[in-house]
Design a protein around this motif. Structure first.
Motif, PDB file in Angstrom:
ATOM      1  N   VAL A   1       0.834  -1.199   0.000  1.00 47.71           N
ATOM      2  CA  VAL A   1       0.000   0.000   0.000  1.00 47.71           C
ATOM      3  C   VAL A   1       0.872   1.254   0.000  1.00 47.71           C
ATOM      4  N   SER A   2       0.289   2.355  -0.455  1.00 53.62           N
ATOM      5  CA  SER A   2       1.009   3.622  -0.522  1.00 53.62           C
ATOM      6  C   SER A   2       1.119   4.260   0.866  1.00 53.62           C
ATOM      7  N   VAL A   3       1.999   5.226   0.982  1.00 52.99           N
ATOM      8  CA  VAL A   3       2.201   5.935   2.251  1.00 52.99           C
ATOM      9  C   VAL A   3       0.917   6.618   2.705  1.00 52.99           C
ATOM     10  N   ASP A   4       0.141   7.134   1.756  1.00 51.17           N
ATOM     11  CA  ASP A   4      -1.104   7.835   2.089  1.00 51.17           C
ATOM     12  C   ASP A   4      -2.344   6.953   1.886  1.00 51.17           C
ATOM     13  N   PHE A   5      -2.160   5.658   1.979  1.00 44.98           N
ATOM     14  CA  PHE A   5      -3.229   4.664   1.798  1.00 44.98           C
ATOM     15  C   PHE A   5      -4.476   5.016   2.608  1.00 44.98           C
ATOM     16  N   ARG A   6      -5.650   4.831   1.970  1.00 45.42           N
ATOM     17  CA  ARG A   6      -6.944   5.033   2.641  1.00 45.42           C
ATOM     18  C   ARG A   6      -7.648   3.687   2.732  1.00 45.42           C
ATOM     19  N   ASN A   7      -7.877   3.233   3.947  1.00 46.14           N
ATOM     20  CA  ASN A   7      -8.557   1.966   4.207  1.00 46.14           C
ATOM     21  C   ASN A   7      -9.974   2.301   4.663  1.00 46.14           C
ATOM     22  N   GLU A   8     -10.939   2.108   3.777  1.00 38.50           N
ATOM     23  CA  GLU A   8     -12.331   2.463   4.064  1.00 38.50           C
ATOM     24  C   GLU A   8     -13.168   1.200   4.185  1.00 38.50           C
ATOM     25  N   HIS A   9     -14.028   1.182   5.204  1.00 40.91           N
ATOM     26  CA  HIS A   9     -14.948   0.061   5.395  1.00 40.91           C
ATOM     27  C   HIS A   9     -16.372   0.579   5.351  1.00 40.91           C
ATOM     28  N   HIS A  10     -17.203  -0.105   4.581  1.00 41.36           N
ATOM     29  CA  HIS A  10     -18.617   0.234   4.545  1.00 41.36           C
ATOM     30  C   HIS A  10     -19.461  -0.837   5.213  1.00 41.36           C
ATOM     31  N   ALA A  11     -18.808  -1.825   5.803  1.00 42.95           N
ATOM     32  CA  ALA A  11     -19.513  -2.815   6.609  1.00 42.95           C
ATOM     33  C   ALA A  11     -19.678  -2.226   8.009  1.00 42.95           C
TER      34      ALA A  11
ATOM     35  N   LEU B   1     -24.192  -8.976   8.886  1.00 42.34           N
ATOM     36  CA  LEU B   1     -25.261  -9.803   9.454  1.00 42.34           C
ATOM     37  C   LEU B   1     -24.889 -11.282   9.374  1.00 42.34           C
ATOM     38  N   THR B   2     -24.337 -11.710   8.246  1.00 40.80           N
ATOM     39  CA  THR B   2     -23.897 -13.101   8.120  1.00 40.80           C
ATOM     40  C   THR B   2     -22.828 -13.413   9.158  1.00 40.80           C
ATOM     41  N   TYR B   3     -21.898 -12.486   9.366  1.00 40.46           N
ATOM     42  CA  TYR B   3     -20.858 -12.685  10.385  1.00 40.46           C
ATOM     43  C   TYR B   3     -21.489 -12.867  11.767  1.00 40.46           C
ATOM     44  N   LEU B   4     -22.412 -11.988  12.127  1.00 41.52           N
ATOM     45  CA  LEU B   4     -23.054 -12.086  13.444  1.00 41.52           C
ATOM     46  C   LEU B   4     -23.793 -13.408  13.598  1.00 41.52           C
ATOM     47  N   ARG B   5     -24.506 -13.807  12.572  1.00 41.78           N
ATOM     48  CA  ARG B   5     -25.239 -15.086  12.648  1.00 41.78           C
ATOM     49  C   ARG B   5     -24.288 -16.265  12.772  1.00 41.78           C
ATOM     50  N   GLN B   6     -23.207 -16.272  11.964  1.00 37.80           N
ATOM     51  CA  GLN B   6     -22.287 -17.402  11.992  1.00 37.80           C
ATOM     52  C   GLN B   6     -21.533 -17.505  13.316  1.00 37.80           C
ATOM     53  N   THR B   7     -21.336 -16.381  13.978  1.00 39.64           N
ATOM     54  CA  THR B   7     -20.616 -16.411  15.262  1.00 39.64           C
ATOM     55  C   THR B   7     -21.560 -16.449  16.455  1.00 39.64           C
ATOM     56  N   GLY B   8     -22.869 -16.627  16.187  1.00 40.73           N
ATOM     57  CA  GLY B   8     -23.842 -16.782  17.256  1.00 40.73           C
ATOM     58  C   GLY B   8     -24.142 -15.519  18.042  1.00 40.73           C
TER      59      GLY B   8
END
Length: 141
Positions: A28-38, A129-136
């Motif tokens: 990744v670049s020095v000014d990398f932007r890591n965006e999450h929409h989850a 939602l799938t993550y929450l369901r799979q992890t109970g």
């Protein structure tokens, strides 16, 4: 697949599925932007901050793998004054990992921006939602 931007994006996903945080951060670049929409994701800005956070991500999701199911090259941005272009690579994937003593399998999509041979931005969205369901876990809590 001979498109250099797709190769960078796939190398990034392979590194995310590996055990070396530096191998990920080095893509990744020095000014990398890591965006999450989850809903359960969290973003950051900068290679150093990303590198600092990766060991926690690796520990939270041991035995990770990203199975790429589809790729597409989006819009080309540029050329810029230096002659470079930003290439937008869209990757559909399935994320598998161990989490909370269960094996999870979550669908997701990443929009990976590649410029100068490095990932400059990652927009990630996956099915919380799938993550929450799979992890109970209770999704209404």
């Amino acid at each position: 697949m001979s498109d250099p931007a797709i190769e960078v994006a796939l190398a990034y996903l392979r590194a995310l599925g590996g055990d070396d945080p530096d191998a990920v951060a080095d893509l990744v670049s020095v000014d990398f932007r890591n965006e999450h929409h989850a809903e359960l994701g969290s973003g950051c800005v900068g290679q150093d901050e990303y590198r600092r956070r990766l060991p926690g991500f690796f520990a939270t999701f041991p035995n990770r793998r990203y199975e790429v199911t589809e790729t597409a090259v989006g819009a080309l941005v540029g050329p810029h004054a230096d002659g470079s272009e930003r290439v937008e690579v869209i990757v559909r994937y399935r994320f598998g990992a161990d989490a909370d003593d269960v094996r999870i399998d979550i669908p997701g999509v990443m929009w990976i921006s590649v410029e100068h041979g490095a990932v400059v931005r990652r927009l990630d969205t996956w099915d919380s939602l799938t993550y929450l369901r799979q992890t109970g876990q209770d999704p209404t809590a």
